[in-house]
Design an enzyme around this catalytic site. Structure first.
Site, PDB file in Angstrom:
ATOM      1  N   GLY A  46      82.417 -63.797  13.625  1.00  0.00           N
ATOM      2  CA  GLY A  46      81.161 -63.060  13.578  1.00  0.00           C
ATOM      3  C   GLY A  46      81.402 -61.619  13.972  1.00  0.00           C
ATOM      4  O   GLY A  46      82.306 -61.321  14.756  1.00  0.00           O
ATOM      5  N   GLN A  51      79.182 -53.228  16.846  1.00  0.00           N
ATOM      6  CA  GLN A  51      80.586 -53.337  17.265  1.00  0.00           C
ATOM      7  C   GLN A  51      81.499 -52.391  16.494  1.00  0.00           C
ATOM      8  O   GLN A  51      82.625 -52.139  16.922  1.00  0.00           O
ATOM      9  CB  GLN A  51      81.096 -54.767  17.050  1.00  0.00           C
ATOM     10  CG  GLN A  51      80.501 -55.775  18.008  1.00  0.00           C
ATOM     11  CD  GLN A  51      81.043 -57.163  17.716  1.00  0.00           C
ATOM     12  OE1 GLN A  51      80.532 -57.862  16.863  1.00  0.00           O
ATOM     13  NE2 GLN A  51      82.089 -57.566  18.428  1.00  0.00           N
ATOM     14  N   CYS A 105      84.760 -62.620  22.289  1.00  0.00           N
ATOM     15  CA  CYS A 105      84.122 -61.555  21.498  1.00  0.00           C
ATOM     16  C   CYS A 105      85.201 -60.568  21.077  1.00  0.00           C
ATOM     17  O   CYS A 105      86.079 -60.223  21.876  1.00  0.00           O
ATOM     18  CB  CYS A 105      83.070 -60.842  22.357  1.00  0.00           C
ATOM     19  SG  CYS A 105      82.239 -59.484  21.503  1.00  0.00           S
ATOM     20  N   LEU A 106      85.134 -60.099  19.845  1.00  0.00           N
ATOM     21  CA  LEU A 106      86.123 -59.124  19.360  1.00  0.00           C
ATOM     22  C   LEU A 106      86.043 -57.816  20.141  1.00  0.00           C
ATOM     23  O   LEU A 106      87.013 -57.066  20.161  1.00  0.00           O
ATOM     24  CB  LEU A 106      85.920 -58.867  17.859  1.00  0.00           C
ATOM     25  CG  LEU A 106      86.234 -60.060  16.938  1.00  0.00           C
ATOM     26  CD1 LEU A 106      85.805 -59.748  15.509  1.00  0.00           C
ATOM     27  CD2 LEU A 106      87.700 -60.439  16.995  1.00  0.00           C
ATOM     28  N   HIS A 147      74.792 -64.926  19.499  1.00  0.00           N
ATOM     29  CA  HIS A 147      75.766 -63.953  20.015  1.00  0.00           C
ATOM     30  C   HIS A 147      75.684 -62.643  19.215  1.00  0.00           C
ATOM     31  O   HIS A 147      75.681 -61.553  19.801  1.00  0.00           O
ATOM     32  CB  HIS A 147      77.174 -64.576  19.934  1.00  0.00           C
ATOM     33  CG  HIS A 147      78.292 -63.694  20.363  1.00  0.00           C
ATOM     34  ND1 HIS A 147      79.028 -63.935  21.510  1.00  0.00           N
ATOM     35  CD2 HIS A 147      78.831 -62.567  19.806  1.00  0.00           C
ATOM     36  CE1 HIS A 147      79.956 -62.994  21.627  1.00  0.00           C
ATOM     37  NE2 HIS A 147      79.856 -62.159  20.603  1.00  0.00           N
ATOM     38  N   GLU A 148      75.601 -62.750  17.887  1.00  0.00           N
ATOM     39  CA  GLU A 148      75.577 -61.551  17.040  1.00  0.00           C
ATOM     40  C   GLU A 148      74.237 -60.806  17.142  1.00  0.00           C
ATOM     41  O   GLU A 148      74.211 -59.568  17.127  1.00  0.00           O
ATOM     42  CB  GLU A 148      75.883 -61.897  15.574  1.00  0.00           C
ATOM     43  CG  GLU A 148      77.271 -62.515  15.344  1.00  0.00           C
ATOM     44  CD  GLU A 148      78.411 -61.756  16.001  1.00  0.00           C
ATOM     45  OE1 GLU A 148      78.325 -60.528  16.143  1.00  0.00           O
ATOM     46  OE2 GLU A 148      79.394 -62.415  16.400  1.00  0.00           O
ATOM     47  N   HIS A 151      74.282 -58.645  20.059  1.00  0.00           N
ATOM     48  CA  HIS A 151      75.008 -57.382  19.835  1.00  0.00           C
ATOM     49  C   HIS A 151      74.093 -56.289  19.295  1.00  0.00           C
ATOM     50  O   HIS A 151      74.148 -55.153  19.760  1.00  0.00           O
ATOM     51  CB  HIS A 151      76.154 -57.579  18.840  1.00  0.00           C
ATOM     52  CG  HIS A 151      77.440 -58.028  19.456  1.00  0.00           C
ATOM     53  ND1 HIS A 151      78.071 -57.330  20.454  1.00  0.00           N
ATOM     54  CD2 HIS A 151      78.229 -59.096  19.197  1.00  0.00           C
ATOM     55  CE1 HIS A 151      79.192 -57.949  20.790  1.00  0.00           C
ATOM     56  NE2 HIS A 151      79.314 -59.038  20.039  1.00  0.00           N
TER      57      HIS A 151
HETATM   58  C1  QAP Z   1      81.181 -64.565  18.358  1.00  0.00           C
HETATM   59  O1  QAP Z   1      83.454 -64.092  18.257  1.00  0.00           O
HETATM   60  C2  QAP Z   1      81.204 -65.973  18.833  1.00  0.00           C
HETATM   61  O2  QAP Z   1      89.219 -62.662  22.426  1.00  0.00           O
HETATM   62  C3  QAP Z   1      82.338 -64.239  17.441  1.00  0.00           C
HETATM   63  O3  QAP Z   1      91.615 -62.505  21.240  1.00  0.00           O
HETATM   64  C4  QAP Z   1      81.910 -66.335  19.978  1.00  0.00           C
HETATM   65  O4  QAP Z   1      84.779 -63.948  16.507  1.00  0.00           O
HETATM   66  C5  QAP Z   1      80.496 -66.921  18.175  1.00  0.00           C
HETATM   67  C6  QAP Z   1      88.235 -63.350  18.978  1.00  0.00           C
HETATM   68  C7  QAP Z   1      81.889 -67.644  20.425  1.00  0.00           C
HETATM   69  C8  QAP Z   1      80.480 -68.233  18.618  1.00  0.00           C
HETATM   70  C9  QAP Z   1      81.166 -68.598  19.745  1.00  0.00           C
HETATM   71  C10 QAP Z   1      88.149 -63.141  20.333  1.00  0.00           C
HETATM   72  C11 QAP Z   1      89.468 -63.277  18.358  1.00  0.00           C
HETATM   73  C12 QAP Z   1      87.072 -63.642  18.158  1.00  0.00           C
HETATM   74  C13 QAP Z   1      89.273 -62.870  21.081  1.00  0.00           C
HETATM   75  C14 QAP Z   1      84.672 -63.930  17.697  1.00  0.00           C
HETATM   76  C15 QAP Z   1      90.521 -62.781  20.458  1.00  0.00           C
HETATM   77  C16 QAP Z   1      90.601 -62.982  19.094  1.00  0.00           C
HETATM   78  C17 QAP Z   1      85.809 -63.731  18.615  1.00  0.00           C
HETATM   79 CO    CO Z   2      80.845 -60.415  20.017  1.00  0.00          CO
END
Ligand code: QAP
Ligand code: CO
Length: 183
Positions: A46, A51, A105-106, A147-148, A151
């Site tokens: 996401g 972001q 989270c990215l 979550h999004e 943001h």
């Molecule tokens: C949001 O999160 C989300 O730390 C999207 O090293 C989070 O794509 C939705 C990511 C949890 C549902 C549940 C994070 C990739 C990606 C990191 C992400 C990383 C590499 C997070």
């Molecule tokens: Co995020």
């Protein structure tokens, strides 16, 4: 198509409450394509416009149906694109139940925390054609949508933690960033 730069905590822009999109045109569609490319490149499921430094209520998601326990939530291989969706001006119009999930989270790479959210949500939004859509979400998709939407309201998962856990995590992130800078 272009890769966009993902802002990292504590970038102050991440606190921006983004503005509604007023016209779903080719410019927005091109921006959405760039967001999707950026999300896949970063191996995320996401990404929100805030972001990537853009003050618009746009999010993209591609949440895989199934994940192994402890697996990173990336949409990989054959799963990529299967559940891809772009939401413009998304709004939660119905929410129920509760669930806890270890979120990442990215914009906060390398850190996770257990976050409490609704388990089921109904979201109203515009799609890429400017058409009104309504989506019922549960499971990981429901968590990702919340979550999004956070943001684009200027909120990170960190802000959903109890005061004590939030301060502990912020301190840990700050220490990590400081030690990285010292290298
Ligand atoms: C949001 O999160 C989300 O730390 C999207 O090293 C989070 O794509 C939705 C990511 C949890 C549902 C549940 C994070 C990739 C990606 C990191 C992400 C990383 C590499 C997070
Ligand atoms: Co995020």
């Amino acid at each position: 198509m272009a890769l966009l730069e993902i802002l990292k905590y504590p970038d102050p822009f991440l606190k921006t409450k983004a503005k509604p999109v007023t016209a779903v045109d080719d410019k927005i569609r091109s921006f959405i394509a760039d967001m999707v490319e950026t999300m896949y490149h970063a191996r995320g499921i996401g990404l929100a416009a805030t972001q990537v430094g853009v003050d618009k209520r746009v999010v993209v998601l591609d949440v895989p149906d199934y994940r192994e326990e402890g697996e990173k939530p990336a949409a990989e291989g054959k799963d990529r694109g299967k559940n891809l969706i772009a939401l413009i001006n998304p709004e939660i119009i119905y929410a129920s139940g509760s669930t806890t999930y270890e979120e990442g989270c990215l914009s906060v790479p390398g850190f996770t925390a257990d976050v409490d959210r609704y388990s089921d949500v109904t979201v109203r939004a515009l799609d890429r054609d400017g058409k009104n859509i309504e989506i019922k979400a549960d499971g990981l998709f429901a968590i990702a949508v919340q979550h999004e939407i956070d943001h684009i309201n200027g909120m990170l998962f960190i802000d959903r933690l109890s005061r004590l856990k939030r301060e502990m995590l912020k301190r840990k992130i700050k220490k990590t960033l400081e030690s990285e800078r010292a290298l």
